[in-house]
Design a protein around this motif. Structure first.
Motif, PDB file in Angstrom:
ATOM      1  N   ASN A  92       0.838  -1.187   0.000  1.00  0.00           N
ATOM      2  CA  ASN A  92       0.000   0.000   0.000  1.00  0.00           C
ATOM      3  C   ASN A  92       0.883   1.253   0.000  1.00  0.00           C
ATOM      4  O   ASN A  92       1.696   1.431   0.902  1.00  0.00           O
ATOM      5  CB  ASN A  92      -0.899  -0.031   1.244  1.00  0.00           C
ATOM      6  N   PRO A  93       0.728   2.143  -1.000  1.00  0.00           N
ATOM      7  CA  PRO A  93       1.559   3.360  -1.046  1.00  0.00           C
ATOM      8  C   PRO A  93       1.398   4.236   0.188  1.00  0.00           C
ATOM      9  O   PRO A  93       2.357   4.842   0.650  1.00  0.00           O
ATOM     10  CB  PRO A  93       1.071   4.089  -2.302  1.00  0.00           C
ATOM     11  N   ARG A  94       0.194   4.296   0.735  1.00  0.00           N
ATOM     12  CA  ARG A  94      -0.007   5.109   1.949  1.00  0.00           C
ATOM     13  C   ARG A  94       0.761   4.532   3.122  1.00  0.00           C
ATOM     14  O   ARG A  94       1.306   5.268   3.934  1.00  0.00           O
ATOM     15  CB  ARG A  94      -1.493   5.204   2.289  1.00  0.00           C
ATOM     16  N   GLN A  95       0.779   3.209   3.214  1.00  0.00           N
ATOM     17  CA  GLN A  95       1.517   2.554   4.296  1.00  0.00           C
ATOM     18  C   GLN A  95       3.012   2.807   4.138  1.00  0.00           C
ATOM     19  O   GLN A  95       3.709   3.071   5.108  1.00  0.00           O
ATOM     20  CB  GLN A  95       1.233   1.048   4.323  1.00  0.00           C
ATOM     21  N   LEU A  96       3.501   2.744   2.907  1.00  0.00           N
ATOM     22  CA  LEU A  96       4.921   3.035   2.656  1.00  0.00           C
ATOM     23  C   LEU A  96       5.260   4.460   3.082  1.00  0.00           C
ATOM     24  O   LEU A  96       6.284   4.705   3.718  1.00  0.00           O
ATOM     25  CB  LEU A  96       5.262   2.840   1.183  1.00  0.00           C
ATOM     26  N   GLN A  97       4.393   5.407   2.731  1.00  0.00           N
ATOM     27  CA  GLN A  97       4.613   6.812   3.092  1.00  0.00           C
ATOM     28  C   GLN A  97       4.600   6.981   4.607  1.00  0.00           C
ATOM     29  O   GLN A  97       5.432   7.682   5.165  1.00  0.00           O
ATOM     30  CB  GLN A  97       3.538   7.704   2.436  1.00  0.00           C
ATOM     31  N   ALA A  98       3.652   6.316   5.281  1.00  0.00           N
ATOM     32  CA  ALA A  98       3.578   6.395   6.747  1.00  0.00           C
ATOM     33  C   ALA A  98       4.836   5.820   7.377  1.00  0.00           C
ATOM     34  O   ALA A  98       5.374   6.383   8.340  1.00  0.00           O
ATOM     35  CB  ALA A  98       2.337   5.667   7.252  1.00  0.00           C
ATOM     36  N   ASN A  99       5.323   4.711   6.838  1.00  0.00           N
ATOM     37  CA  ASN A  99       6.549   4.102   7.355  1.00  0.00           C
ATOM     38  C   ASN A  99       7.746   5.030   7.175  1.00  0.00           C
ATOM     39  O   ASN A  99       8.577   5.164   8.072  1.00  0.00           O
ATOM     40  CB  ASN A  99       6.821   2.762   6.671  1.00  0.00           C
ATOM     41  N   LYS A 100       7.839   5.672   6.006  1.00  0.00           N
ATOM     42  CA  LYS A 100       8.946   6.598   5.745  1.00  0.00           C
ATOM     43  C   LYS A 100       8.902   7.779   6.708  1.00  0.00           C
ATOM     44  O   LYS A 100       9.918   8.207   7.237  1.00  0.00           O
ATOM     45  CB  LYS A 100       8.901   7.103   4.305  1.00  0.00           C
ATOM     46  N   MET A 101       7.703   8.313   6.940  1.00  0.00           N
ATOM     47  CA  MET A 101       7.570   9.451   7.850  1.00  0.00           C
ATOM     48  C   MET A 101       7.964   9.053   9.270  1.00  0.00           C
ATOM     49  O   MET A 101       8.619   9.815   9.972  1.00  0.00           O
ATOM     50  CB  MET A 101       6.138   9.996   7.808  1.00  0.00           C
ATOM     51  N   GLN A 102       7.577   7.854   9.698  1.00  0.00           N
ATOM     52  CA  GLN A 102       7.939   7.380  11.026  1.00  0.00           C
ATOM     53  C   GLN A 102       9.447   7.246  11.159  1.00  0.00           C
ATOM     54  O   GLN A 102      10.027   7.635  12.164  1.00  0.00           O
ATOM     55  CB  GLN A 102       7.253   6.033  11.324  1.00  0.00           C
TER      56      GLN A 102
END
Length: 77
Positions: free
Chosen positions: A5-15
């Motif tokens: 999921n692209p949103r999950q990837l983005q959330a992981n990167k932000m974390q």
């Protein structure tokens, strides 16, 4: 291959960025305290430009290789 999921990837990167920032701030603070406690200037001056140029060249090479590697990975997948 499982899709991500692209949103999950983005959330992981932000974390990860938040964690790195927190650790780097902590490390920077500790390092500054250590430098200040051990710094004893003796009047000598050193030309740091050659050293900075070497570090700059190393970073340029690393970035170029990582970009090239990323492009090759992208093309293959």
């Amino acid at each position: 291959m499982a899709s991500t999921n692209p949103r999950q990837l983005q959330a992981n990167k932000m974390q990860l960025k938040k964690e790195r920032r927190m650790f780097s701030t902590s490390d920077d603070s500790a390092m500054m305290k250590q430098v200040q406690s051990t710094h004893a200037p003796d009047g000598r001056e050193i030309d740091v430009k050659p050293l900075i140029q070497i570090v700059d060249e190393i970073l340029i090479q690393i970035i170029a290789r990582s970009v090239e590697g990323h492009q090759h990975d992208h093309v293959i997948n």
